[in-house]
Scaffold this active site. Sequence first.
Site, PDB file in Angstrom:
ATOM      1  N   ARG A   1      13.146  -7.213 -52.673  1.00  0.00           N
ATOM      2  CA  ARG A   1      13.404  -7.542 -51.229  1.00  0.00           C
ATOM      3  C   ARG A   1      13.143  -9.129 -50.546  1.00  0.00           C
ATOM      4  NH1 ARG A   1      16.599  -5.105 -47.135  1.00  0.00           N
ATOM      5  NH2 ARG A   1      14.975  -4.335 -45.304  1.00  0.00           N
TER       6      ARG A   1
ATOM      7  N   ASP B   1      14.604  -5.951 -40.333  1.00  0.00           N
ATOM      8  CA  ASP B   1      14.998  -4.181 -40.669  1.00  0.00           C
ATOM      9  C   ASP B   1      13.418  -4.160 -40.219  1.00  0.00           C
ATOM     10  OD1 ASP B   1      17.034  -3.787 -41.707  1.00  0.00           O
ATOM     11  OD2 ASP B   1      17.267  -4.010 -43.060  1.00  0.00           O
TER      12      ASP B   1
ATOM     13  N   ASN C   1      21.686  -8.282 -44.537  1.00  0.00           N
ATOM     14  CA  ASN C   1      21.620  -7.220 -44.036  1.00  0.00           C
ATOM     15  C   ASN C   1      22.938  -6.996 -42.733  1.00  0.00           C
ATOM     16  OD1 ASN C   1      20.303  -5.370 -42.350  1.00  0.00           O
ATOM     17  ND2 ASN C   1      19.088  -7.345 -40.868  1.00  0.00           N
TER      18      ASN C   1
ATOM     19  N   GLY D   1      25.244   0.771 -45.623  1.00  0.00           N
ATOM     20  CA  GLY D   1      25.987   1.067 -44.525  1.00  0.00           C
ATOM     21  C   GLY D   1      24.241   1.162 -43.698  1.00  0.00           C
ATOM     22  N   GLY D   2      23.145   0.504 -43.413  1.00  0.00           N
ATOM     23  CA  GLY D   2      22.040   0.132 -42.754  1.00  0.00           C
ATOM     24  C   GLY D   2      21.304   0.992 -43.101  1.00  0.00           C
TER      25      GLY D   2
ATOM     26  N   SER E   1      13.224  -1.515 -46.303  1.00  0.00           N
ATOM     27  CA  SER E   1      14.707  -0.439 -45.887  1.00  0.00           C
ATOM     28  C   SER E   1      15.656   0.300 -46.625  1.00  0.00           C
ATOM     29  CB  SER E   1      15.232  -1.412 -47.919  1.00  0.00           C
ATOM     30  OG  SER E   1      16.708  -1.094 -48.366  1.00  0.00           O
ATOM     31  N   SER E   2      16.111   0.517 -45.888  1.00  0.00           N
ATOM     32  CA  SER E   2      17.338   2.460 -46.281  1.00  0.00           C
ATOM     33  C   SER E   2      18.386   2.003 -47.718  1.00  0.00           C
ATOM     34  CB  SER E   2      18.138   2.336 -45.095  1.00  0.00           C
ATOM     35  OG  SER E   2      17.316   2.496 -43.432  1.00  0.00           O
TER      36      SER E   2
ATOM     37  N   THR F   1      25.618  -5.113 -45.663  1.00  0.00           N
ATOM     38  CA  THR F   1      25.480  -4.889 -47.640  1.00  0.00           C
ATOM     39  C   THR F   1      26.401  -4.559 -48.429  1.00  0.00           C
ATOM     40  OG1 THR F   1      23.826  -3.967 -46.275  1.00  0.00           O
ATOM     41  CG2 THR F   1      23.568  -3.365 -48.648  1.00  0.00           C
TER      42      THR F   1
HETATM   43  N1  GLY Z   1      19.542  -4.373 -44.293  1.00  0.00           N
HETATM   44  C1  GLY Z   1      19.684  -2.921 -45.022  1.00  0.00           C
HETATM   45  C2  GLY Z   1      18.563  -1.932 -45.399  1.00  0.00           C
HETATM   46  O1  GLY Z   1      17.840  -3.035 -46.392  1.00  0.00           O
HETATM   47  O2  GLY Z   1      18.024  -1.467 -44.672  1.00  0.00           O
END
Ligand code: GLY
Length: 572
Positions: A107, A423, A401, A472-473, A452-453, A381
Amino acid sequence: MRVNVLSQKKSSKGVSLLVSLTLLVIVLSITGCSVKQPGQVAIASAHPLATQAGFEILNKGGNVYDAAVAVSAALAVVEPSGSGLGGGGFWLLHRESDGLDIMLDGREKAPLAADKNMFLDAQGNAVTGLSLNSALAAGIPGMPAGLVYLSKNYGKLSLAESLQPAIRYAEQGFNIGKRHQKLLGFRKTILNKDAETAAIFLQQGKIPAKGSLLVQTDLAGTLKQLADKGHAGFYAGTIADKLVSAVQKGGGIWSLADLQKYQVVEREPVTGSYKGTKITSAALPSSGGIVLIEALNILENIDLDSVDSITRKHLIVEALRRAYHDRALYLGDTDFIDVPVKRLLNKDYAQGLASTLRADKALPSDYLTGQTEEQLGGRNTTHFSIIDAEGNRVSATLSVNFPFGAGLVASGTGVLLNNEMDDFASAKNSANGYGLVGGAANAIAPEKRMLSSMTPTFLEDNKRIAVLGTPGGSRIISMVLLAALDFAAGNDPKSWVHVKRFHHQYIPDQILYEKNGLTDDEVQGLQALGHQLIQTYNYGNMQAVQLDKENKELFAASDPRGEGFASVQTVD
Ligand code: GLY
């Protein structure tokens, strides 16, 4: 979506064989699922060339981890909207020989000069676009370090070998597709702000025609530096100098020390269970695994099969509301803050939350205590999934992102900067680009990883092992949850990637559903329970593979919403 069926078993002769094979190709192409025999490998990724890169490396004697390096690097070239050397991600690995489950955390990190107020104006309000469309938006990339680490510690081949397909794609170019065009359209204004970036991705400022060749010579050069010098090929020397100088010229705050200090971290994945399905998923700094397992733990207290479809969806939404509320309250980088992970994953805690669910009424998010701010997800993503017949596997979600990240290429490197700093929860009472809120746990601090998600996941029951994930965020987690419920219901990968999607993330207090994701009756029924509903475009791009434990059969499926390629092939 395309399907490889070249080695399907053949059962008839002559013309009838041809007819049968043609029919098989048609049927499998429509279903988006491929099926093969033992001793093989399944790969599903967001781009045919990336899936091919994985098989190319397997055929050179690589293992699934070498293939993962090749697919990751290829995606960085052929799907620059989703991930790239300027971004980061998580690689969830399983090694069958010793039963190891590990998550490589690549990350991005906040630069050393980052400050919790860096995106605020003098009045303390977030400056529009600053955390998304500027050099300040870029975190220190983790993707190159991840590729080097994965290759060195888990692969059989050299990094240079595994990077070859990506280098070739960058040097020789590839034909852009409709999805690439669409995402260029979404970010055209930003991409046009920098002449070098526009020269790479646009033609006279316009979106190139479908099928146009995208050659990325500078990116090929950067990949070659990585291939030749490993970690130092990106984080020191010429490339590092160029990156830092470009970021600073653009008003950003990177320093050479930032790049020199960047390291991948191995983290223990989070695990849980749902009615006989074992879940292994991303640990912090991704919220993905915790929110997924917490929501499933809540739902385990309910018999979803015995209720009508409106109540079923309502209860799933209510579970998501509570799990995303905890996300906003508690989750952040555990290298910086204490997070009550044990409690959030505890089944008794989930039972307590389940007892607050009412089948006849939505709970307004305002009634949940400990308010924070909000985030939403979309077309950014990327994800790929790999499994071999022994059960060795990789689930990787990688990101810059927003599509094409910050929309700015660091001059002379071909590297698109990410905008992952968005984020972080950078301002009170303000949501990020995905409408997500967060509090102190996810505040900006030097060297901190933004929450992050991304939810690269393994699912396992007594018969099957699944590897899946999606871009998909913030919606990533609800998409993986819906797929996990579908896995638990006994359905196959083709079904998981097709599942109609709906989403709730605590704030904004609304159900977001994709086009045709809910029937009119469901929309009305959910409104009657007190929900506000918003229809959106078809979202997500799930890539999934499955191993049947008993007969070692492999399956692969790619989301019909994307242009990915799922295939099962025999490797030499
Ligand atoms: N940038 C999307 C995530 O890491 O959740």
